[in-house]
Design an enzyme around this catalytic site. Sequence first.
Site, PDB file in Angstrom:
ATOM      1  N   ASN A 131       0.877  -1.172   0.000  1.00 35.15           N
ATOM      2  CA  ASN A 131       0.000   0.000   0.000  1.00 35.15           C
ATOM      3  C   ASN A 131       0.910   1.217   0.000  1.00 35.15           C
ATOM      4  O   ASN A 131       1.554   1.527   1.003  1.00 35.15           O
ATOM      5  CB  ASN A 131      -0.922   0.007   1.228  1.00 35.15           C
ATOM      6  CG  ASN A 131      -1.814   1.255   1.262  1.00 35.15           C
ATOM      7  OD1 ASN A 131      -1.378   2.359   0.959  1.00 35.15           O
ATOM      8  ND2 ASN A 131      -3.067   1.069   1.649  1.00 35.15           N
ATOM      9  N   GLU A 146      -3.837   1.689  -3.034  1.00 29.95           N
ATOM     10  CA  GLU A 146      -4.038   3.104  -2.686  1.00 29.95           C
ATOM     11  C   GLU A 146      -3.125   3.988  -3.538  1.00 29.95           C
ATOM     12  O   GLU A 146      -2.403   4.833  -3.039  1.00 29.95           O
ATOM     13  CB  GLU A 146      -3.831   3.346  -1.187  1.00 29.95           C
ATOM     14  CG  GLU A 146      -4.782   4.390  -0.662  1.00 29.95           C
ATOM     15  CD  GLU A 146      -4.756   4.588   0.846  1.00 29.95           C
ATOM     16  OE1 GLU A 146      -5.291   5.621   1.278  1.00 29.95           O
ATOM     17  OE2 GLU A 146      -4.232   3.736   1.585  1.00 29.95           O
ATOM     18  N   TYR A 171      -7.592  -3.919  -2.542  1.00 30.75           N
ATOM     19  CA  TYR A 171      -7.571  -2.902  -1.485  1.00 30.75           C
ATOM     20  C   TYR A 171      -8.958  -2.911  -0.836  1.00 30.75           C
ATOM     21  O   TYR A 171      -9.902  -2.302  -1.338  1.00 30.75           O
ATOM     22  CB  TYR A 171      -7.228  -1.523  -2.061  1.00 30.75           C
ATOM     23  CG  TYR A 171      -7.268  -0.404  -1.049  1.00 30.75           C
ATOM     24  CD1 TYR A 171      -6.706  -0.565   0.219  1.00 30.75           C
ATOM     25  CD2 TYR A 171      -7.849   0.817  -1.353  1.00 30.75           C
ATOM     26  CE1 TYR A 171      -6.746   0.461   1.148  1.00 30.75           C
ATOM     27  CE2 TYR A 171      -7.888   1.856  -0.434  1.00 30.75           C
ATOM     28  CZ  TYR A 171      -7.330   1.672   0.814  1.00 30.75           C
ATOM     29  OH  TYR A 171      -7.373   2.693   1.738  1.00 30.75           O
ATOM     30  N   ASP A 207      -3.684  -4.880   0.559  1.00 28.18           N
ATOM     31  CA  ASP A 207      -4.077  -4.312   1.841  1.00 28.18           C
ATOM     32  C   ASP A 207      -5.516  -4.754   2.079  1.00 28.18           C
ATOM     33  O   ASP A 207      -6.449  -4.173   1.538  1.00 28.18           O
ATOM     34  CB  ASP A 207      -3.959  -2.786   1.785  1.00 28.18           C
ATOM     35  CG  ASP A 207      -4.430  -2.122   3.076  1.00 28.18           C
ATOM     36  OD1 ASP A 207      -4.793  -2.849   4.021  1.00 28.18           O
ATOM     37  OD2 ASP A 207      -4.449  -0.879   3.121  1.00 28.18           O
ATOM     38  N   ASP A 255       2.576   4.472   5.347  1.00 21.99           N
ATOM     39  CA  ASP A 255       2.426   3.908   6.694  1.00 21.99           C
ATOM     40  C   ASP A 255       2.402   2.375   6.652  1.00 21.99           C
ATOM     41  O   ASP A 255       2.358   1.722   7.693  1.00 21.99           O
ATOM     42  CB  ASP A 255       1.194   4.459   7.424  1.00 21.99           C
ATOM     43  CG  ASP A 255      -0.065   4.492   6.573  1.00 21.99           C
ATOM     44  OD1 ASP A 255      -0.027   4.085   5.392  1.00 21.99           O
ATOM     45  OD2 ASP A 255      -1.111   4.941   7.089  1.00 21.99           O
ATOM     46  N   HIS A 256       2.458   1.805   5.460  1.00 18.14           N
ATOM     47  CA  HIS A 256       2.570   0.356   5.276  1.00 18.14           C
ATOM     48  C   HIS A 256       3.980  -0.004   4.820  1.00 18.14           C
ATOM     49  O   HIS A 256       4.628   0.775   4.110  1.00 18.14           O
ATOM     50  CB  HIS A 256       1.607  -0.139   4.187  1.00 18.14           C
ATOM     51  CG  HIS A 256       0.167  -0.021   4.534  1.00 18.14           C
ATOM     52  ND1 HIS A 256      -0.622  -1.103   4.847  1.00 18.14           N
ATOM     53  CD2 HIS A 256      -0.654   1.072   4.589  1.00 18.14           C
ATOM     54  CE1 HIS A 256      -1.854  -0.688   5.089  1.00 18.14           C
ATOM     55  NE2 HIS A 256      -1.898   0.621   4.930  1.00 18.14           N
TER      56      HIS A 256
END
EC number: 3.1.11.2
Length: 269
Positions: free
Chosen positions: A11, A38, A112, A156, A259-260
Site C-alpha cells: 500500500n 491506494e 484494497y 491491503d 504507513d505500510h
Amino acid sequence: MTDRIKLVTWNINSVRLRMPIVEQLIEEVAPDVICLQETKCPDANFPENAFRKAGYEHMAIHGQKGYHGVATLSKLPLSNIEKRDFCQVGDSRHVAADVPFNGSSIRLHNFYVPAGGDEPDRTINPKFGHKLDFMVEMLGWLKGEETSKPAILVGDLNVAPYEHDVWSHKKLLKVVSHTPVETELFEQVREAGGWLDAMRQFTPLDEKLYTWWSYRAKDWSAADKGRRLDHVWVSQPLAPYVKGTTVLRDARGWEKPSDHAPVIAEFAI
C-alpha cells in the site's frame, strides 16, 4: 519457462507522491511483479513511463482520482486482465491478471479492501457496513473455480485476523480491523477458498507480525504499535511453490514513507 517469481505487495499511499521510494524498492529488492494499493490517481495520470524505464513493461491499472486505486506492474507478460467493481459503488479496489509460471500461469488478485471507518457499527457507520459487504462479496466469489487453479491474492486487506497480528489483542478487540465480526468473516473468506495464509507459514502464530504502523506515533519503530493489514494468500495448487515471505520493515522508515511496509513473497519450482 518462468520457474521463479519474486512478488511485492505494498500500500503505497499515493504512487505519484512516493515514486522515489518505489524506485528505491525496485533497486533494493528487484521484484518481478509489484502489486500496489491506494495509488490515488486516475489511469491517465499513472506514472507508466517511470515503471517502463525500470523494466516493468506490463501493467494492469485500476485507478481513480484522489482515492483507492490498485496497480499490478510486471516484468512478465500479463493477460486476462479483470477489474471487479465490488458493492457496485464504482471504487477502484481490485485488479486481476494471469502471470506466467511453471509452463502455465498464476491468477493474481490485487485487492484494497475498505478500511471501514472508526466505529465498528454499521448502523451508525456506513463505511463499516461497506467493508463487511465487500468481504461477503469476496466470500461468494473467491472459491471453487477461482481457487482450483494456481492463484495468489495479495493486498491491503485491512484486517489483522490473529492475536499476534496486532500490538495488543485485548486493547484492539473493539478497534476496526481487529473486531471479532471482521476477523471471523475474514477467516471465512480465506477458508472457503482453501486459501493458505502464506505469511503465517513462515512466521508462527505466536510471533508478532506487522505490516502497518500509524503516522501518529512520534517514533513508530520504538512504539511498535503495529498491525498486519497486508496479506499474501495462495491457493492449494500453488502452496508447494511458496518459498518465503518477508516484511520489508525498513521501508517504513524511508524518506516520506507510506504507513505500510512492503511484503515480499517468493515462488519457485
